[in-house]
Design an enzyme around this catalytic site. Structure first.
Site, PDB file in Angstrom:
ATOM      1  N   LYS A 103       0.807  -1.234   0.000  1.00  0.00           N
ATOM      2  CA  LYS A 103       0.000   0.000   0.000  1.00  0.00           C
ATOM      3  C   LYS A 103       0.834   1.275   0.000  1.00  0.00           C
ATOM      4  CE  LYS A 103      -4.418  -1.512   1.782  1.00  0.00           C
ATOM      5  NZ  LYS A 103      -4.100  -2.870   2.298  1.00  0.00           N
ATOM      6  N   SER A 143       1.328  -9.725  -0.550  1.00  0.00           N
ATOM      7  CA  SER A 143       1.005  -8.301  -0.424  1.00  0.00           C
ATOM      8  C   SER A 143       1.507  -7.661   0.858  1.00  0.00           C
ATOM      9  CB  SER A 143      -0.513  -8.118  -0.547  1.00  0.00           C
ATOM     10  OG  SER A 143      -1.169  -9.018   0.334  1.00  0.00           O
TER      11      SER A 143
HETATM   12  C1  LIG Z   1      -4.868  -3.775   1.986  1.00  0.00           C
HETATM   13  C2  LIG Z   1      -4.252  -5.117   1.789  1.00  0.00           C
HETATM   14  C3  LIG Z   1      -4.769  -6.035   0.852  1.00  0.00           C
HETATM   15  C4  LIG Z   1      -5.993  -5.719   0.024  1.00  0.00           C
HETATM   16  O1  LIG Z   1      -5.748  -4.665  -0.846  1.00  0.00           O
HETATM   17  P1  LIG Z   1      -6.899  -3.723  -1.392  1.00  0.00           P
HETATM   18  O2  LIG Z   1      -6.225  -2.821  -2.313  1.00  0.00           O
HETATM   19  O3  LIG Z   1      -7.517  -3.045  -0.204  1.00  0.00           O
HETATM   20  O4  LIG Z   1      -7.882  -4.629  -2.051  1.00  0.00           O
HETATM   21  C5  LIG Z   1      -4.114  -7.236   0.699  1.00  0.00           C
HETATM   22  N1  LIG Z   1      -3.042  -7.558   1.426  1.00  0.00           N
HETATM   23  C6  LIG Z   1      -2.520  -6.719   2.331  1.00  0.00           C
HETATM   24  C7  LIG Z   1      -1.320  -7.140   3.095  1.00  0.00           C
HETATM   25  C8  LIG Z   1      -3.102  -5.466   2.542  1.00  0.00           C
HETATM   26  O5  LIG Z   1      -2.573  -4.633   3.447  1.00  0.00           O
END
Ligand SMILES: *Cc1c(COP(=O)(O)O)cnc(C)c1O
Length: 332
Positions: A59, A309
């Site tokens: 993010k 992510s």
């Molecule tokens: C926020 C987040 C997501 C989901 O992402 P979005 O853009 O809100 O759909 C997935 N994995 C992690 C680690 C996140 O912090």
């Protein structure tokens, strides 16, 4: 006032511009394929390591893009947002990077470790109300009074353009992917993936994944309208109680599939990333791999990128992983 200079939906050109903005802030993250992991899952998997970002999640690409693209006089107002997790850290990090103050409103139940992490990044944390909806209302009140820029975690075009740079990096490194699997909360990451693949790799399927224990984005996509759902997952990054209009609109035509996985399958994928990819993933960060484990026939023999992510697993989450029967079985 509400943040975001992009009047319209984000475009591929905005993603390319975001990459230029980010070049001075963040290196390209690694993406590796691990033979042991591939043997286990029966596909050629490329793990995109967003867990190594300075805030431990992808993010930060969005937060930095938003702050870097704001005109100086708007930016000087400082930022305010509502989040319990990685979006808050992204806004705190990005605000500090350009030298403006950041306020984060969190539910009163927020974990002390998360409050501490935000304060260490220089944010002002206000604890307010029982849940995210109450925190949002409080953040809106403060923004109306102070003039700070209110940043929606989902409905902000610059955040989508910024996080989409993850997918530019992926497809440039591996141009002939069959699919990329994206964990979904508000849907900014998946929307960004859709923008990039539509332009650069139309045959690469963009597949979303969310937890059965918090299916708001999934159900919104299926229904073609934003709906609310309860949150029972322990995977914070996937835990959104409602669909967000902007990413949902972008996803409607760009997502080839969307799957739900159980929290148990996510935990199994976390263990597999630890053992076969020497990677500490938080639940959301392992959800993409969990989607392959849940539907092996869909991905057998394919070349698939999974986005790890984030890596912000709490101490309790890590401890729970090591207590499982599955781990005992795997070691036997
Ligand atoms: C926020 C987040 C997501 C989901 O992402 P979005 O853009 O809100 O759909 C997935 N994995 C992690 C680690 C996140 O912090």
């Amino acid at each position: 006032m509400v943040a975001g200079g992009l009047a319209a939906d984000p475009t591929f050109a905005d993603v390319a511009a975001a990459r230029d903005l980010l070049a001075g802030h963040l290196p390209v993250t690694p993406m590796w394929s691990y033979p042991a992991l591939n043997a286990t899952v029966g596909a050629t998997v490329f793990v995109k390591h967003e867990n190594v970002q300075p805030t431990g999640a992808f993010k930060v690409r969005g937060g930095l893009t938003l702050l870097a693209s704001l005109p100086a006089e708007l930016r000087a107002r400082g930022t305010i947002t509502y989040s319990t997790g990685n979006h808050a850290q992204s806004m705190a990090y990005a605000s500090a990077a350009v030298g403006v103050p950041c306020t984060v409103v969190m539910p009163a139940t927020a974990a002390a470790s998360k409050v501490r992490a935000l304060r260490a990044l220089g944010a002002t944390v206000e604890l307010s109300g029982p849940d995210m909806a109450a925190a949002q209302t409080r953040a809106e009140e403060i923004a109306a009074r102070t003039g700070q820029l209110l940043v929606s975690p989902g409905d902000t075009a610059e955040l989508i353009a910024g996080v989409a740079t993850t997918y530019l990096e992926i497809i440039e490194a591996q141009p002939d992917l069959d699919a990329v699997i994206v964990p979904v909360g508000s849907g900014t990451g998946a929307a960004g993936a859709g923008l990039v693949m539509e332009r650069l790799a139309p045959r690469c399927r963009v597949i979303g994944v969310q937890s059965t224990a918090a299916p708001a984005a999934y159900d919104s996509w299926r229904a073609g309208a934003c709906v609310r759902r309860p949150i029972r997952t322990r995977a914070d990054g996937l835990a959104t109680g409602r669909g967000y209009e902007l990413p949902q609109r972008l996803l409607r035509a760009r997502l080839a599939g969307f799957h739900l996985v159980t929290d148990e399958a996510i935990a199994e994928a976390q263990r597999l990333l630890a053992s076969d990819a020497h990677t500490l993933a938080e639940g959301a960060g392992a959800a993409a791999l969990a989607a392959i484990l849940a539907r092996p026939a869909d991905f057998a023999g394919k070349r698939v990128a999974v986005v790890c992510s984030g890596g912000n697993a709490s101490a309790a989450e890590i401890a729970a992983l090591s207590n499982s029967n599955a781990l005992v079985a795997a070691a036997a």
